[in-house]
Design a protein around this motif. Structure first.
Motif, PDB file in Angstrom:
ATOM      1  N   TYR A  92       3.671  11.438  -1.501  1.00  0.00           N
ATOM      2  CA  TYR A  92       3.066  10.209  -0.991  1.00  0.00           C
ATOM      3  C   TYR A  92       1.751  10.542  -0.305  1.00  0.00           C
ATOM      4  CZ  TYR A  92       7.652   8.223  -1.871  1.00  0.00           C
ATOM      5  OH  TYR A  92       8.811   7.803  -2.474  1.00  0.00           O
TER       6      TYR A  92
ATOM      7  N   ILE B 234       0.982   5.637   3.152  1.00  0.00           N
ATOM      8  CA  ILE B 234       2.239   4.996   3.538  1.00  0.00           C
ATOM      9  C   ILE B 234       1.933   3.806   4.423  1.00  0.00           C
ATOM     10  CG2 ILE B 234       4.419   5.305   4.777  1.00  0.00           C
ATOM     11  CD1 ILE B 234       4.130   8.354   4.075  1.00  0.00           C
TER      12      ILE B 234
ATOM     13  N   ALA C 192       8.560   6.266   9.176  1.00  0.00           N
ATOM     14  CA  ALA C 192       7.364   6.354   8.339  1.00  0.00           C
ATOM     15  C   ALA C 192       6.430   7.457   8.839  1.00  0.00           C
ATOM     16  CB  ALA C 192       6.642   5.006   8.321  1.00  0.00           C
TER      17      ALA C 192
ATOM     18  N   ASP D 138       1.387   4.070  -1.810  1.00  0.00           N
ATOM     19  CA  ASP D 138       2.439   4.491  -2.721  1.00  0.00           C
ATOM     20  C   ASP D 138       3.822   4.475  -2.085  1.00  0.00           C
ATOM     21  OD1 ASP D 138       1.690   6.747  -1.213  1.00  0.00           O
ATOM     22  OD2 ASP D 138       0.800   7.728  -2.938  1.00  0.00           O
ATOM     23  N   LEU D 139       3.907   4.085  -0.795  1.00  0.00           N
ATOM     24  CA  LEU D 139       5.199   3.903  -0.136  1.00  0.00           C
ATOM     25  C   LEU D 139       5.063   2.831   0.938  1.00  0.00           C
ATOM     26  CD1 LEU D 139       8.189   4.773   0.348  1.00  0.00           C
ATOM     27  CD2 LEU D 139       7.306   6.422   2.018  1.00  0.00           C
TER      28      LEU D 139
ATOM     29  N   VAL E  92       7.385   1.218   4.086  1.00  0.00           N
ATOM     30  CA  VAL E  92       8.575   1.414   4.898  1.00  0.00           C
ATOM     31  C   VAL E  92       8.774   0.165   5.759  1.00  0.00           C
ATOM     32  CG1 VAL E  92       9.678   2.843   6.669  1.00  0.00           C
ATOM     33  CG2 VAL E  92       8.198   3.911   4.956  1.00  0.00           C
TER      34      VAL E  92
ATOM     35  N   CYS F   7       4.829  -0.543  -5.223  1.00  0.00           N
ATOM     36  CA  CYS F   7       5.023   0.855  -4.847  1.00  0.00           C
ATOM     37  C   CYS F   7       6.470   1.050  -4.393  1.00  0.00           C
ATOM     38  CB  CYS F   7       4.048   1.259  -3.732  1.00  0.00           C
ATOM     39  SG  CYS F   7       4.350   0.497  -2.131  1.00  0.00           S
ATOM     40  N   ASP F   8       6.830   2.299  -4.132  1.00  0.00           N
ATOM     41  CA  ASP F   8       8.170   2.578  -3.624  1.00  0.00           C
ATOM     42  C   ASP F   8       8.377   1.866  -2.296  1.00  0.00           C
ATOM     43  OD1 ASP F   8       8.474   4.263  -5.779  1.00  0.00           O
ATOM     44  OD2 ASP F   8       8.406   6.119  -4.599  1.00  0.00           O
TER      45      ASP F   8
ATOM     46  N   MET G 268      10.987   1.842   1.086  1.00  0.00           N
ATOM     47  CA  MET G 268      12.085   2.454   1.829  1.00  0.00           C
ATOM     48  C   MET G 268      12.526   1.461   2.889  1.00  0.00           C
ATOM     49  SD  MET G 268      12.047   5.908   4.056  1.00  0.00           S
ATOM     50  CE  MET G 268      13.565   6.708   4.463  1.00  0.00           C
TER      51      MET G 268
END
Length: 147
Positions: A2, A5, A22, A105-106, A108, A135-136, A138
């Motif tokens: 990543y 974030i 994060a 790309d992430l 949270v 994006c991903d 969490m």
């Protein structure tokens, strides 16, 4: 790996747990951490847009305070590359815009609201961003009982 974030915060203890998680990930990957707070310009806007699963941030001054507190929490977790972003709008709209603008790309987020009755009927911030994100995502366990 990543590189960028995004984490959302409303200043609540729950959201600060997500910020901490994060920040740990950002430190581990030497990634840029974008701490993001959505805010409403006035209380009337909150009534229309907020479904109750987040603590509404009303006004830019409060959003700045929320972000300063979250930055301190992230620094305690050794995150080095920290930026803050505040935008007017609902949490989901703001998070999606920030992800797109900064090519994150992430994302949270905490799990607050995901298992509430309102969350099940109308959706929740974590469920909505998970469906809409490019994006991903969490979802951090930040609220006891919300599994």
């Amino acid at each position: 790996m990543y590189s960028t974030i995004v984490v959302g915060t409303d200043g609540s203890d729950s959201s600060l747990l997500a910020v901490g998680r994060a920040a740990c990930i950002a430190a581990a990957f030497d990634a840029e951490l974008l701490i993001t707070s959505a805010y409403f310009s006035d209380p009337e806007t909150v009534q229309v847009a907020n479904r109750g699963e987040t603590r509404p941030v009303v006004g830019g001054a409060l959003a700045e305070e929320v972000l300063a507190s979250a930055r301190r929490a992230a620094e305690l977790k050794s995150a080095a590359k920290i930026s803050t972003v505040m935008r007017e709008g609902s949490p989901v709209e703001v998070l999606m815009a920030v992800i797109s603008e900064f090519e994150a790309d992430l994302l949270v987020v905490g799990n607050r609201g995901i298992n509430s009755l309102t969350g099940r009927l109308l959706g929740s911030v974590p469920a909505d961003v998970a469906r809409q994100s490019d994006c991903d995502v969490m979802i951090v366990h930040t609220v006891p009982g919300a599994k």
